[in-house]
Design a protein around this motif. Structure first.
Motif, PDB file in Angstrom:
ATOM      1  N   HIS A 107       0.875  -1.171   0.000  1.00  0.00           N
ATOM      2  CA  HIS A 107       0.000   0.000   0.000  1.00  0.00           C
ATOM      3  C   HIS A 107       0.907   1.213   0.000  1.00  0.00           C
ATOM      4  O   HIS A 107       1.663   1.432   0.952  1.00  0.00           O
ATOM      5  CB  HIS A 107      -0.917  -0.003   1.223  1.00  0.00           C
ATOM      6  CG  HIS A 107      -1.856  -1.176   1.273  1.00  0.00           C
ATOM      7  ND1 HIS A 107      -1.426  -2.467   1.514  1.00  0.00           N
ATOM      8  CD2 HIS A 107      -3.202  -1.254   1.092  1.00  0.00           C
ATOM      9  CE1 HIS A 107      -2.465  -3.279   1.491  1.00  0.00           C
ATOM     10  NE2 HIS A 107      -3.548  -2.572   1.238  1.00  0.00           N
ATOM     11  N   VAL A 108       0.852   1.995  -1.072  1.00  0.00           N
ATOM     12  CA  VAL A 108       1.830   3.049  -1.328  1.00  0.00           C
ATOM     13  C   VAL A 108       1.121   4.395  -1.442  1.00  0.00           C
ATOM     14  O   VAL A 108       0.145   4.534  -2.192  1.00  0.00           O
ATOM     15  CB  VAL A 108       2.616   2.758  -2.623  1.00  0.00           C
ATOM     16  CG1 VAL A 108       3.627   3.860  -2.899  1.00  0.00           C
ATOM     17  CG2 VAL A 108       3.314   1.402  -2.531  1.00  0.00           C
ATOM     18  N   THR A 109       1.603   5.405  -0.708  1.00  0.00           N
ATOM     19  CA  THR A 109       1.074   6.758  -0.816  1.00  0.00           C
ATOM     20  C   THR A 109       1.872   7.525  -1.859  1.00  0.00           C
ATOM     21  O   THR A 109       3.094   7.428  -1.924  1.00  0.00           O
ATOM     22  CB  THR A 109       1.143   7.492   0.524  1.00  0.00           C
ATOM     23  OG1 THR A 109       2.493   7.493   0.991  1.00  0.00           O
ATOM     24  CG2 THR A 109       0.256   6.822   1.560  1.00  0.00           C
ATOM     25  N   VAL A 110       1.154   8.324  -2.662  1.00  0.00           N
ATOM     26  CA  VAL A 110       1.777   9.115  -3.726  1.00  0.00           C
ATOM     27  C   VAL A 110       1.224  10.531  -3.669  1.00  0.00           C
ATOM     28  O   VAL A 110       0.006  10.728  -3.621  1.00  0.00           O
ATOM     29  CB  VAL A 110       1.512   8.488  -5.112  1.00  0.00           C
ATOM     30  CG1 VAL A 110       1.963   9.420  -6.230  1.00  0.00           C
ATOM     31  CG2 VAL A 110       2.239   7.144  -5.234  1.00  0.00           C
ATOM     32  N   SER A 111       2.118  11.515  -3.667  1.00  0.00           N
ATOM     33  CA  SER A 111       1.710  12.916  -3.602  1.00  0.00           C
ATOM     34  C   SER A 111       1.555  13.484  -5.008  1.00  0.00           C
ATOM     35  O   SER A 111       2.232  13.057  -5.946  1.00  0.00           O
ATOM     36  CB  SER A 111       2.736  13.722  -2.815  1.00  0.00           C
ATOM     37  OG  SER A 111       4.016  13.631  -3.421  1.00  0.00           O
ATOM     38  N   ARG A 112       0.691  14.520  -5.114  1.00  0.00           N
ATOM     39  CA  ARG A 112       0.420  15.148  -6.412  1.00  0.00           C
ATOM     40  C   ARG A 112       0.353  16.668  -6.273  1.00  0.00           C
ATOM     41  O   ARG A 112      -0.434  17.335  -6.933  1.00  0.00           O
ATOM     42  CB  ARG A 112      -0.885  14.590  -6.982  1.00  0.00           C
ATOM     43  CG  ARG A 112      -0.885  13.064  -7.101  1.00  0.00           C
ATOM     44  CD  ARG A 112      -2.213  12.477  -7.512  1.00  0.00           C
ATOM     45  NE  ARG A 112      -2.593  12.877  -8.847  1.00  0.00           N
ATOM     46  CZ  ARG A 112      -3.709  13.561  -9.137  1.00  0.00           C
ATOM     47  NH1 ARG A 112      -4.525  13.949  -8.165  1.00  0.00           N
ATOM     48  NH2 ARG A 112      -3.998  13.872 -10.376  1.00  0.00           N
ATOM     49  N   GLY A 113       1.181  17.214  -5.382  1.00  0.00           N
ATOM     50  CA  GLY A 113       1.233  18.653  -5.208  1.00  0.00           C
ATOM     51  C   GLY A 113       0.394  19.137  -4.040  1.00  0.00           C
ATOM     52  O   GLY A 113      -0.272  18.367  -3.353  1.00  0.00           O
TER      53      GLY A 113
END
Length: 331
Positions: free
Chosen positions: A255-261
């Motif tokens: 389970h991976v968190t990814v930021s988008r600004g």
């Protein structure tokens, strides 16, 4: 065949101080700040809270890593989070009591020529495993502290205004063979099922985005080392995913968190390295590290941007039922 990267342990000088070693119990007896339960944006969020006004708006300190008392094998309901300073004030921890939503900051330090010095690392991840706190230090590798070393001191210039300090005991330097790009230790988590440390890289454009696993010794809770004091990854995979901020494993799935600004909602990716599938609009903007709490089947994460800083839980079971974006069956 061994991977081309490894960690090399070095024992650090002990800290001399005029305080009293009090451990976690001493910090929990003096929680001096109160968080507030609040609505957290993101379709995957079950519930969450925000820091007090000073901490949620600070532009000097940014929250990064998260771990739980479940990682430590404790029965209470605690979180520990990391922060790094953009004002060159080092790195710190927050111990949070989920029952009362009270917390306290602790400065992470190392021994200097004139006493304690703040440990200046990004602290993008943390794992509280047994008595040890493992801290991510990006290109420098890891630093490790023992919670029994938590010391209560008289706040003042010599202690940078903090009542509690935590010295680090060991440095695990990131090493690599000449033909291999050194691994960046951007974030950390614990795989409870197999007792392994999960680490990974934040990367953009041409940077590597790898995920790795290290063995933890079940008796000491520290990294398992060979005779030369080195730890080699059990696995080293290409995550094939940019802007990763945290990764943990629950029921065999990453389970991976990814930021988008700063403005756009973050994403949660689920699956296997190289075959991770997105859950869109899942997380608040700026999600960071992530941890898994097996007893509640919840994933915990936090966000970093001033004015919209949250700490929040996600129900893994509800994700399984409600979000059909994953292409393969859930565990």
């Amino acid at each position: 065949m061994r991977a081309g990267v490894h960690l090399e342990r070095r024992d650090l000088d002990p800290l001399t101080h005029d305080g009293e070693q009090v451990g976690v119990a001493g910090v929990l007896a003096h929680l001096d700040r109160r968080a507030e339960r609040t609505r957290v944006p993101g379709r995957a969020v079950a519930w969450g809270f925000t820091w007090n006004e000073q901490d949620r708006s600070s532009r000097a300190w940014f929250p990064q890593g998260i771990s739980t008392s479940a990682d430590a094998g404790r029965d209470d309901e605690l979180l520990v989070t990391t922060w790094y300073s953009k004002a060159e004030e080092g790195s710190r921890l927050s111990f949070v009591d989920l029952g009362s939503l009270t917390y306290r900051h602790v400065l992470v330090v190392r021994a200097g020529e004139r006493g304690p010095e703040p440990l200046s690392i990004h602290a993008g991840g943390v794992v509280w495993h047994g008595p040890w706190l493992h801290l991510a230090a990006t290109r420098r590798g890891l630093f490790t502290a023992h919670v029994d070393d938590l010391v209560e001191v008289s706040p003042g210039p010599a202690t940078f205004g903090y009542r509690f300090l935590l010295p680090v005991r060991h440095a695990y330097a990131a090493r690599a063979e000449a033909s291999t790009e050194p691994l960046r230790y951007s974030f950390l988590s614990l795989d409870h099922e197999v007792g392994e440390l999960v680490v990974g890289e934040y990367g953009v454009q041409s940077q590597t985005t790898r995920l790795a696993r290290y063995a933890l010794d079940p008796a000491s809770h520290g990294l398992r080392l060979d005779e030369s004091g080195r730890a080699y990854p059990l696995r080293l995979d290409d995550g094939r995913l940019g802007h990763m901020q945290g990764a943990t494993v629950a029921h065999g799935r990453h389970h991976v968190t990814v930021s988008r600004g700063r403005k756009r909602l973050g994403r949660l990716y689920v699956g296997e390295p190289g075959r991770l599938r997105p859950v869109r609009w899942a997380l608040p903007p700026g999600p960071e590290d992530i941890a898994y709490w097996p007893a509640t089947d919840q994933l915990w994460s936090l966000s970093e941007h001033p004015g919209s800083r949250y700490v929040f839980a996600m129900d893994r079971t509800q994700l399984r039922r409600r979000l059909p974006l994953l292409l393969s069956p859930w565990a």
